[in-house]
Design an enzyme around this catalytic site. Sequence first.
Site, PDB file in Angstrom:
ATOM      1  N   LYS A  17       0.926  -1.200   0.057  1.00  0.00           N
ATOM      2  CA  LYS A  17      -0.213  -0.094   0.125  1.00  0.00           C
ATOM      3  C   LYS A  17       0.963   1.452  -0.093  1.00  0.00           C
ATOM      4  CE  LYS A  17      -1.196  -0.365   4.864  1.00  0.00           C
ATOM      5  NZ  LYS A  17      -0.383  -1.648   5.154  1.00  0.00           N
TER       6      LYS A  17
ATOM      7  N   ASN B 112      -1.194   7.143   6.348  1.00  0.00           N
ATOM      8  CA  ASN B 112      -0.175   6.341   7.409  1.00  0.00           C
ATOM      9  C   ASN B 112       1.133   6.205   6.856  1.00  0.00           C
ATOM     10  OD1 ASN B 112      -0.336   3.801   9.459  1.00  0.00           O
ATOM     11  ND2 ASN B 112      -0.076   2.602   7.514  1.00  0.00           N
TER      12      ASN B 112
ATOM     13  N   HIS C 206      -1.266  -8.850  12.544  1.00  0.00           N
ATOM     14  CA  HIS C 206      -1.640  -7.994  13.716  1.00  0.00           C
ATOM     15  C   HIS C 206      -2.863  -8.724  14.241  1.00  0.00           C
ATOM     16  CE1 HIS C 206      -0.088  -4.357  11.910  1.00  0.00           C
ATOM     17  NE2 HIS C 206      -1.086  -4.387  10.840  1.00  0.00           N
TER      18      HIS C 206
END
Length: 442
Positions: A119, A142, A187
């Site tokens: 990304k 981000n 995560h």
Amino acid sequence: MDSWQDIKQVVVVGLGITGLSVVNHVRKKHPGVTLRVMDSRENPPGAEQLPSGVELHTGSFNPEWLNQADLIVCNPGIALATPEIQQALNKGVRVVGDIELFAWANNKPVIAITGSNGKSTVTDLTGAMAKAAGINVGVGGNIGVPALDLLELNADLYVLELSSFQLETTSSLKTKVSTFLNLSEDHMDRYQGMEDYAQAKRRIFFNAEHALVNRDESETYPEDDELPVATFGFNDQDFGMREIDGRVWLVDNGEAIISTDQLRLVGKHNWSNALVACALLKLSGIDYRQGLACLTAYTGLSHRCQVVADEKGVKWVNDSKATNVASTLAALSGLSLAGKLYLLVGGVGKGADFSELAKPLSELNVTLCCFGRDGDEFMALHPSAVRYDTLNQVLTDMTPKLQTGDMVMLSPACASFDQFANFMARGDDFTQLAQQFSKQVS
């Protein structure tokens, strides 16, 4: 309706660059609001930059402040499951993140990008191509600049990288196009499982005009059947790839865009990133062909399959960000070389199983150069493997052997802290050595 109506007390949870961007935004745009900041760290980064008059609580959460707030703005690193946040939610306090505040303030077109891998490159490249097409663009989220700070640019288009953590607290962001690139395990300390993780990422499609999805991964599709969907992938449907006269081309609904041998980006995953950037621009109403010169010159983000030297037909590639096996596998995917690959692997293995690398290595003309603390762990993966101690040793030994068509790639599949402060320092060291040794290729 004004989202700020009836909001008089705001508590920012978590400082750092994101927390500071929230503080500065609220103070500037809503000066009548009472603003407090808390951070569970004793000495949070950014505390010295906090404007005078903003109350700061450190070392723990302050439930009294949280329960008194009209709005809590949570740093993405703070899980909504945190008991003190849950208590405030149960009392009816609204909890959002910086991207939601951006959404409340922004009235310009947005391209939004999420995914487990790639990304950052897609965000950076999409922004660079939009700029080359003459668009005044702000790139961040981000990656790089916090979204609220981008508003100061008054850009005509914003390209935002968004993590699942940011998306958890975002519900109002309107986008021209949103994309969910891919999903791989990550995560799991924050989520109940893969579906929970995917659900957070699919929030990127709320209020989108178009969705761009990975046609090989059904998890990346929006749940809204009414949303127009375009797809990308490695076959020649929609946005895809096709072999024409022995060359692989990126294609847009059958029309050739550019051949991959014209790109400086390395690896099949990066060809896909280039394809996605073109698709995102087209779906936003921007002519990506005006950015193709930028695309051919683009060498990638620092430390992510970045070409750092290209002399006498030998490419030197810094992929120091590959700190795990999956990242190195991605770097090797689709590599097509006229010569030999010198692959530099090693560092701190963190107990990883490197055996998955054996198959792709067996299909390449490769010399495996193993260095660092856990370099021995790679020696059985390929008969070509050679053991070294340092990057300098590797490059000193291999440079006299290099020929036109070869590639030297640092994609270590390991952490760096046996010999370097972080992966950036390792990549910088490799880059400096590459630029020095590349001049010696005969």
